[in-house]
Write an enzyme that holds these catalytic residues in place. Sequence first.
Site, PDB file in Angstrom:
ATOM      1  N   HIS A   1      -0.171 -44.178  43.434  1.00 39.25           N
ATOM      2  CA  HIS A   1       1.007 -43.489  43.985  1.00 39.25           C
ATOM      3  C   HIS A   1       1.100 -42.051  43.484  1.00 39.25           C
ATOM      4  CE1 HIS A   1       2.406 -47.187  45.794  1.00 39.25           C
ATOM      5  NE2 HIS A   1       2.068 -47.786  44.660  1.00 39.25           N
TER       6      HIS A   1
ATOM      7  N   CYS B   1      16.615 -31.841   9.176  1.00 40.48           N
ATOM      8  CA  CYS B   1      16.964 -31.124   7.958  1.00 40.48           C
ATOM      9  C   CYS B   1      17.193 -32.134   6.838  1.00 40.48           C
ATOM     10  CB  CYS B   1      18.203 -30.263   8.094  1.00 40.48           C
ATOM     11  SG  CYS B   1      18.056 -28.985   9.328  1.00 40.48           S
TER      12      CYS B   1
ATOM     13  N   GLU C   1       4.212 -46.223  25.070  1.00 41.69           N
ATOM     14  CA  GLU C   1       4.194 -45.976  23.633  1.00 41.69           C
ATOM     15  C   GLU C   1       2.866 -45.341  23.206  1.00 41.69           C
ATOM     16  OE1 GLU C   1       6.259 -45.699  21.437  1.00 41.69           O
ATOM     17  OE2 GLU C   1       5.261 -46.018  19.533  1.00 41.69           O
TER      18      GLU C   1
ATOM     19  N   ARG D   1      11.957 -34.782   7.419  1.00 42.66           N
ATOM     20  CA  ARG D   1      13.163 -34.540   8.218  1.00 42.66           C
ATOM     21  C   ARG D   1      13.162 -33.157   8.871  1.00 42.66           C
ATOM     22  NH1 ARG D   1      17.279 -38.130   7.152  1.00 42.66           N
ATOM     23  NH2 ARG D   1      18.740 -36.652   8.045  1.00 42.66           N
TER      24      ARG D   1
ATOM     25  N   TRP E   1      14.876 -28.066   9.918  1.00 45.70           N
ATOM     26  CA  TRP E   1      14.374 -28.190  11.280  1.00 45.70           C
ATOM     27  C   TRP E   1      15.268 -27.261  12.091  1.00 45.70           C
ATOM     28  CZ3 TRP E   1      16.047 -29.555  16.189  1.00 45.70           C
ATOM     29  CH2 TRP E   1      15.034 -29.811  17.131  1.00 45.70           C
TER      30      TRP E   1
ATOM     31  N   GLU F   1       2.491 -36.781  20.809  1.00 43.16           N
ATOM     32  CA  GLU F   1       3.303 -36.197  19.737  1.00 43.16           C
ATOM     33  C   GLU F   1       2.488 -35.765  18.525  1.00 43.16           C
ATOM     34  OE1 GLU F   1       6.240 -38.665  17.754  1.00 43.16           O
ATOM     35  OE2 GLU F   1       5.091 -40.449  18.221  1.00 43.16           O
TER      36      GLU F   1
ATOM     37  N   LYS G   1       2.556 -41.703  21.370  1.00 39.27           N
ATOM     38  CA  LYS G   1       1.854 -41.488  20.087  1.00 39.27           C
ATOM     39  C   LYS G   1       0.835 -40.377  20.248  1.00 39.27           C
ATOM     40  CE  LYS G   1       3.985 -43.062  18.235  1.00 39.27           C
ATOM     41  NZ  LYS G   1       5.163 -43.811  18.090  1.00 39.27           N
TER      42      LYS G   1
ATOM     43  N   ASN H   1      23.151 -29.553   7.194  1.00 37.26           N
ATOM     44  CA  ASN H   1      22.382 -30.296   8.199  1.00 37.26           C
ATOM     45  C   ASN H   1      23.358 -30.613   9.316  1.00 37.26           C
ATOM     46  OD1 ASN H   1      20.864 -32.176   9.630  1.00 37.26           O
ATOM     47  ND2 ASN H   1      21.074 -33.779   8.072  1.00 37.26           N
ATOM     48  N   GLY H   2      23.034 -30.223  10.539  1.00 37.74           N
ATOM     49  CA  GLY H   2      23.947 -30.471  11.657  1.00 37.74           C
ATOM     50  C   GLY H   2      24.081 -29.209  12.483  1.00 37.74           C
TER      51      GLY H   2
ATOM     52  N   LYS I   1      11.576 -36.446  11.784  1.00 45.39           N
ATOM     53  CA  LYS I   1      11.633 -37.905  11.870  1.00 45.39           C
ATOM     54  C   LYS I   1      12.935 -38.420  12.452  1.00 45.39           C
ATOM     55  CE  LYS I   1      10.122 -42.082  10.791  1.00 45.39           C
ATOM     56  NZ  LYS I   1       9.166 -42.612  11.757  1.00 45.39           N
TER      57      LYS I   1
END
Length: 617
Positions: free
Chosen positions: A513, A2, A490, A27, A75, A497, A494, A101-102, A612
């Site tokens: 395995h 947010c 990583e 955000r 968000w 996402e 990438k 926000n929260g 983000k």
Amino acid sequence: MCGIIGYVGKASAAPILLEGLRRLEYRGYDSSGLAVLNGGNKIEVRKKSGRLANLKGLIKESPVAGGCGISHTRWATHGEPSDVNAHPHTDQSGKLVLVHNGVVENYQKLRNVLAGEGHVFQSQTDSEVLAHLIGKYYDEGDEEDLQRRLVEAVRVSLSQVAGTYGIVAMHADVPGFLVGARLGSPLVVGLGKGENFLASDVGAIVSHTKDAIYLQDRDLVYLTQDDFSVEKVDGDLSEYEVSTVDFTPEQAEKGEYPHYMLKEIFEQPTSIQNAFRGRLIDDQASALLGGLGLTPRELRDIDRIVLCGCGTASHAAMVGEYMIEHLARIPTEVEIASEFRYRNPPLDKNTLAFVISQSGETIDTLAAMREGQRKGHRVLGIVNSVGSTIARESDGGSYLHSGPEIGVAATKSFTSQVTVLFLLALLLGRMKHLSVEYGRNMLKELRELPAKVEKILLQSEHIRQIALKYIDAPGMLFLGRQFNYATALEGALKMKEISYIFASGHASAELKHGVIALVSEEVPSVFIMPRDSVYEKNVSNLEEVKARKGPTIAITTEGSTELEEIADDVIYIPEVTECLSPILAVIPLQLLSYHFSVARGCDVDKPRNLAKSVTVE
Ligand code: F6R
């Protein structure tokens, strides 16, 4: 998570708020909204689900005017993304508006009490409860000074909240006056001339002012266009300082690039250089990390290191673990911050703990740091955002100096985090057994990195062609060993996402395995296999995939042309010392996921369901 921006001044608020929301959209982008107090003391609210463009369209149809306003990009946590759940939220009287926000953890209890008193709620959000609570205390207040009455209403309401908040509130009867507060969610005051701002992030206001106050937890601030005051939510005095924002508005724009992500990938020659600039000491063949604030004796006594972070930062930490153990022979562990904070791991007095975070606001990383500090440990930070909560509360550390990273997928912050961790490994190694000559070689290797990254970036089109070849792949595997095991993780992160295909990263030897069951003609395997101590082992693993008709892409060192006979596609990186190879090897992975996702029509800068900076648990 947010984004908030509030404005009070002589200019028209709406364009400033919309521009600020554009800069904060990374955000969260489930919905957006704004409220402006017009000249007749009437609050006009406009809000819309979906991207900011929808809100802009609504305001075009139905404009708002006034010099005082608040706004929000969401968000979603409580309540689906919808017009009604979008912020700002209004109280029972319709005169108080709030952006938040929260998470208000006890919102259900508060809501029940308020509902019992006759309050009617429009949305499913926790935030609306807070608006009603503040409005109620304002209406019940008997303070004649209305500004003071609003401040007190905010204060009393927040004392009842369990959870986190970054808020801005405004009341129709108190024109030209904003009240903000924070606990766990960032809030910055921007100080202008005849205008003031409140925002989640300085990026939203940097085109108006470079003077900012990074509020601390439990700070409460109120502002008019000419004045401001900061105190604690409980009424105590608060100490604050005015800082100068360390980047330009242009740095926060994507310029000629189609996406922030691509811009940030291409910034890496510079951002890596910035991470080591001024930190190499040639005459000692070592590194200087002055911000650690540790004496040589303290550094020598360290016998264990814990590196803590989330997502990409945890992958950088994994590379750091291998580097520190390799160069300094100090046992090092990586802890996922969300696990560390609840796990109660033993730390002794010679353990050095680091939290690693691009934003410096990730809630789990912040909580892990505070948990370590609560136990009396010194916890250092490796952070990009200057003035962020981790930067302020950690017991020292190092900045990345990468400049703003706005694309939701972390790119340049990863390579800078690894660079700083390498400096740490070198510094500690040189305190112990590494020779001067070895140290000198490492400094040389570091200095050569930016040019080598440039060389890889020149292959962007070649990598795009490879991405197009596999455009219908339902999934992708990423495999690497040793220093590049974390690079494989990583690369997979990438890919998943931003493209939404299944992707997973593994240590190459783990293939047999279980993972090899996923190999098929449709699922490419990307091997990160520079010519290093485990190159031959990786070749064998690649052959195993090939034997099962799995397409293979090899990322290897220039000159390993024999791979062209085995792998379907080969991407070359310049020769580099083994422990620095993740910095080079990750670049083709970033480009691969970028081109793959763009070709599939994905919004790479704002992938679905993500934001983000993860400031809620
Ligand atoms: C992945 C990504 C996230 C972040 C993670 C930690 O591309 O961006 O996994 O790395 O949320 O964020 P910071 O570094 O801000 O603590």
